[in-house]
Design a protein around this motif. Structure first.
Motif, PDB file in Angstrom:
ATOM      1  N   MET A 104       0.844  -1.180   0.000  1.00 58.48           N
ATOM      2  CA  MET A 104       0.000   0.000   0.000  1.00 58.48           C
ATOM      3  C   MET A 104       0.885   1.237   0.000  1.00 58.48           C
ATOM      4  N   ASN A 105       0.278   2.358  -0.336  1.00 61.54           N
ATOM      5  CA  ASN A 105       1.002   3.620  -0.320  1.00 61.54           C
ATOM      6  C   ASN A 105       1.344   3.995   1.119  1.00 61.54           C
ATOM      7  N   THR A 106       2.514   4.580   1.306  1.00 66.60           N
ATOM      8  CA  THR A 106       2.959   4.954   2.649  1.00 66.60           C
ATOM      9  C   THR A 106       1.989   5.905   3.344  1.00 66.60           C
ATOM     10  N   PRO A 107       1.433   6.927   2.669  1.00 70.08           N
ATOM     11  CA  PRO A 107       0.478   7.782   3.387  1.00 70.08           C
ATOM     12  C   PRO A 107      -0.703   6.995   3.960  1.00 70.08           C
ATOM     13  N   ALA A 108      -1.172   5.983   3.235  1.00 69.88           N
ATOM     14  CA  ALA A 108      -2.265   5.157   3.764  1.00 69.88           C
ATOM     15  C   ALA A 108      -1.815   4.428   5.018  1.00 69.88           C
ATOM     16  N   HIS A 109      -0.601   3.900   5.015  1.00 71.67           N
ATOM     17  CA  HIS A 109      -0.094   3.230   6.217  1.00 71.67           C
ATOM     18  C   HIS A 109      -0.052   4.190   7.401  1.00 71.67           C
ATOM     19  N   LEU A 110       0.391   5.421   7.151  1.00 71.60           N
ATOM     20  CA  LEU A 110       0.458   6.408   8.228  1.00 71.60           C
ATOM     21  C   LEU A 110      -0.945   6.731   8.752  1.00 71.60           C
ATOM     22  N   ILE A 111      -1.876   6.905   7.843  1.00 68.78           N
ATOM     23  CA  ILE A 111      -3.270   7.205   8.225  1.00 68.78           C
ATOM     24  C   ILE A 111      -3.857   6.048   9.033  1.00 68.78           C
ATOM     25  N   PHE A 112      -3.687   4.822   8.556  1.00 69.62           N
ATOM     26  CA  PHE A 112      -4.251   3.665   9.263  1.00 69.62           C
ATOM     27  C   PHE A 112      -3.568   3.464  10.615  1.00 69.62           C
ATOM     28  N   GLY A 113      -2.242   3.635  10.654  1.00 68.25           N
ATOM     29  CA  GLY A 113      -1.521   3.494  11.918  1.00 68.25           C
ATOM     30  C   GLY A 113      -1.969   4.509  12.956  1.00 68.25           C
ATOM     31  N   LEU A 114      -2.168   5.756  12.510  1.00 69.24           N
ATOM     32  CA  LEU A 114      -2.662   6.786  13.430  1.00 69.24           C
ATOM     33  C   LEU A 114      -4.081   6.479  13.891  1.00 69.24           C
ATOM     34  N   THR A 115      -4.920   6.044  12.970  1.00 66.78           N
ATOM     35  CA  THR A 115      -6.311   5.740  13.320  1.00 66.78           C
ATOM     36  C   THR A 115      -6.378   4.620  14.359  1.00 66.78           C
ATOM     37  N   ALA A 116      -5.548   3.618  14.192  1.00 70.61           N
ATOM     38  CA  ALA A 116      -5.598   2.461  15.084  1.00 70.61           C
ATOM     39  C   ALA A 116      -4.910   2.699  16.429  1.00 70.61           C
ATOM     40  N   PHE A 117      -3.836   3.507  16.445  1.00 72.41           N
ATOM     41  CA  PHE A 117      -3.008   3.537  17.653  1.00 72.41           C
ATOM     42  C   PHE A 117      -2.761   4.907  18.269  1.00 72.41           C
ATOM     43  N   ALA A 118      -2.980   6.001  17.545  1.00 69.00           N
ATOM     44  CA  ALA A 118      -2.716   7.332  18.101  1.00 69.00           C
ATOM     45  C   ALA A 118      -3.743   7.683  19.167  1.00 69.00           C
ATOM     46  N   LYS A 119      -3.311   8.478  20.135  1.00 70.99           N
ATOM     47  CA  LYS A 119      -4.191   8.880  21.239  1.00 70.99           C
ATOM     48  C   LYS A 119      -4.133  10.396  21.411  1.00 70.99           C
ATOM     49  N   PRO A 120      -5.291  11.062  21.350  1.00 69.68           N
ATOM     50  CA  PRO A 120      -5.302  12.511  21.585  1.00 69.68           C
ATOM     51  C   PRO A 120      -4.734  12.844  22.963  1.00 69.68           C
TER      52      PRO A 120
ATOM     53  N   ALA B 190     -10.437   5.520  -0.498  1.00 65.34           N
ATOM     54  CA  ALA B 190     -11.689   5.742   0.232  1.00 65.34           C
ATOM     55  C   ALA B 190     -11.521   5.435   1.724  1.00 65.34           C
ATOM     56  N   ALA B 191     -10.888   4.313   2.042  1.00 64.13           N
ATOM     57  CA  ALA B 191     -10.668   3.956   3.450  1.00 64.13           C
ATOM     58  C   ALA B 191      -9.768   4.984   4.128  1.00 64.13           C
ATOM     59  N   SER B 192      -8.756   5.462   3.409  1.00 70.16           N
ATOM     60  CA  SER B 192      -7.850   6.470   3.964  1.00 70.16           C
ATOM     61  C   SER B 192      -8.589   7.762   4.273  1.00 70.16           C
ATOM     62  N   LEU B 193      -9.438   8.203   3.350  1.00 66.90           N
ATOM     63  CA  LEU B 193     -10.180   9.440   3.571  1.00 66.90           C
ATOM     64  C   LEU B 193     -11.192   9.287   4.709  1.00 66.90           C
ATOM     65  N   LEU B 194     -11.799   8.116   4.817  1.00 66.57           N
ATOM     66  CA  LEU B 194     -12.699   7.846   5.941  1.00 66.57           C
ATOM     67  C   LEU B 194     -11.927   7.916   7.267  1.00 66.57           C
ATOM     68  N   CYS B 195     -10.758   7.319   7.288  1.00 65.75           N
ATOM     69  CA  CYS B 195      -9.920   7.372   8.497  1.00 65.75           C
ATOM     70  C   CYS B 195      -9.487   8.805   8.806  1.00 65.75           C
ATOM     71  N   CYS B 196      -9.207   9.603   7.770  1.00 68.05           N
ATOM     72  CA  CYS B 196      -8.863  11.014   7.985  1.00 68.05           C
ATOM     73  C   CYS B 196     -10.023  11.746   8.665  1.00 68.05           C
ATOM     74  N   ALA B 197     -11.245  11.436   8.266  1.00 67.05           N
ATOM     75  CA  ALA B 197     -12.418  12.047   8.899  1.00 67.05           C
ATOM     76  C   ALA B 197     -12.498  11.649  10.376  1.00 67.05           C
ATOM     77  N   VAL B 198     -12.228  10.379  10.652  1.00 68.75           N
ATOM     78  CA  VAL B 198     -12.217   9.907  12.050  1.00 68.75           C
ATOM     79  C   VAL B 198     -11.133  10.629  12.841  1.00 68.75           C
TER      80      VAL B 198
ATOM     81  N   ILE C 124      -3.101  15.611   9.305  1.00 66.98           N
ATOM     82  CA  ILE C 124      -4.198  14.813   8.749  1.00 66.98           C
ATOM     83  C   ILE C 124      -4.535  15.277   7.336  1.00 66.98           C
ATOM     84  N   VAL C 125      -4.618  16.575   7.139  1.00 63.92           N
ATOM     85  CA  VAL C 125      -4.925  17.118   5.806  1.00 63.92           C
ATOM     86  C   VAL C 125      -3.808  16.777   4.822  1.00 63.92           C
ATOM     87  N   VAL C 126      -2.565  16.954   5.245  1.00 67.72           N
ATOM     88  CA  VAL C 126      -1.426  16.647   4.368  1.00 67.72           C
ATOM     89  C   VAL C 126      -1.435  15.169   3.985  1.00 67.72           C
ATOM     90  N   LEU C 127      -1.639  14.295   4.947  1.00 66.64           N
ATOM     91  CA  LEU C 127      -1.685  12.857   4.648  1.00 66.64           C
ATOM     92  C   LEU C 127      -2.848  12.520   3.722  1.00 66.64           C
TER      93      LEU C 127
END
Length: 192
Positions: free
Chosen positions: A1-17, A149-157, A171-174
């Motif tokens: 997969m594209n690296t930006p998608a990996h970053l988006i998915f990794g943040l969605t799954a594991f990042a904490k505000p 599509a999944a990446s953009l959905l994760c960006c919204a989350v 998030i916008v840059v990714l």
């Protein structure tokens, strides 16, 4: 997969505000499996002036480069790190290794003839997935748009989850980095 998608998915799954170390670890874990490729390809393309055909057609598949990819793409090594993090309840280690494992799991599923030896040091075997995230001969024309599509959905989350300006800029840059090539390729190949 594209690296930006990996970053988006990794943040969605594991990042904490509000937990910068965990968020940074999630971002790092999502990036590290691709980092050696960027460094080696960047050196050859930008410094040495090697043609992209040589870099991605020959060097990428060379024993020298694959020996490096075996290490930073090893599910065994990252899995051991994740087990350590879980055993000792270390949230930063869990975010780092969990995001890396997510990256590797997605790569395992979506790389046809450009995969990596994910089970090193036990074996150098490389799985050839029947689908590719980019190659239209292996459903890339379907998987690519689903990835976007999944990446953009994760960006919204992520946008809803994180309120800080710095994180929202990231998030916008990714999101733009993931979506822009899709538009460019759609325009380039519209007549094909």
């Amino acid at each position: 997969m594209n690296t930006p998608a990996h970053l988006i998915f990794g943040l969605t799954a594991f990042a904490k505000p509000g937990q910068a170390k965990i968020t940074a670890a999630a971002l790092a874990g999502a990036l590290i499996p691709d980092l050696s490729l960027y460094l080696m390809a960047g050196w050859h393309l930008q410094v040495l002036g090697t043609s992209p055909d040589v870099v991605f057609g020959r060097l990428y598949f060379s024993d020298a480069w694959q020996s490096i990819f075996r290490i930073d793409n090893s599910m065994i090594l990252w899995g051991m790190g994740l087990a350590y993090g879980l055993m000792f309840r270390a949230p930063v280690v869990i975010a780092l290794c969990g995001a890396a494992m997510l990256h590797l799991g997605l790569d395992f599923l979506f790389h046809h003839d450009d995969g990596r030896a994910h089970f090193w040091p036990l074996t150098n075997w490389i799985f050839q997935s029947p689908v590719s995230y980019w190659d239209p001969r292996h459903f890339g024309n379907m998987i690519g748009p689903l990835e976007v599509a999944a990446s953009l959905l994760c960006c919204a989350v992520l946008w809803r989850r994180f309120e800080g300006v710095g994180m929202r800029v990231l998030i916008v840059v990714l999101g733009l980095t993931e979506f822009a090539p899709f538009i460019i390729f759609a325009i380039m190949f519209a007549g094909n």
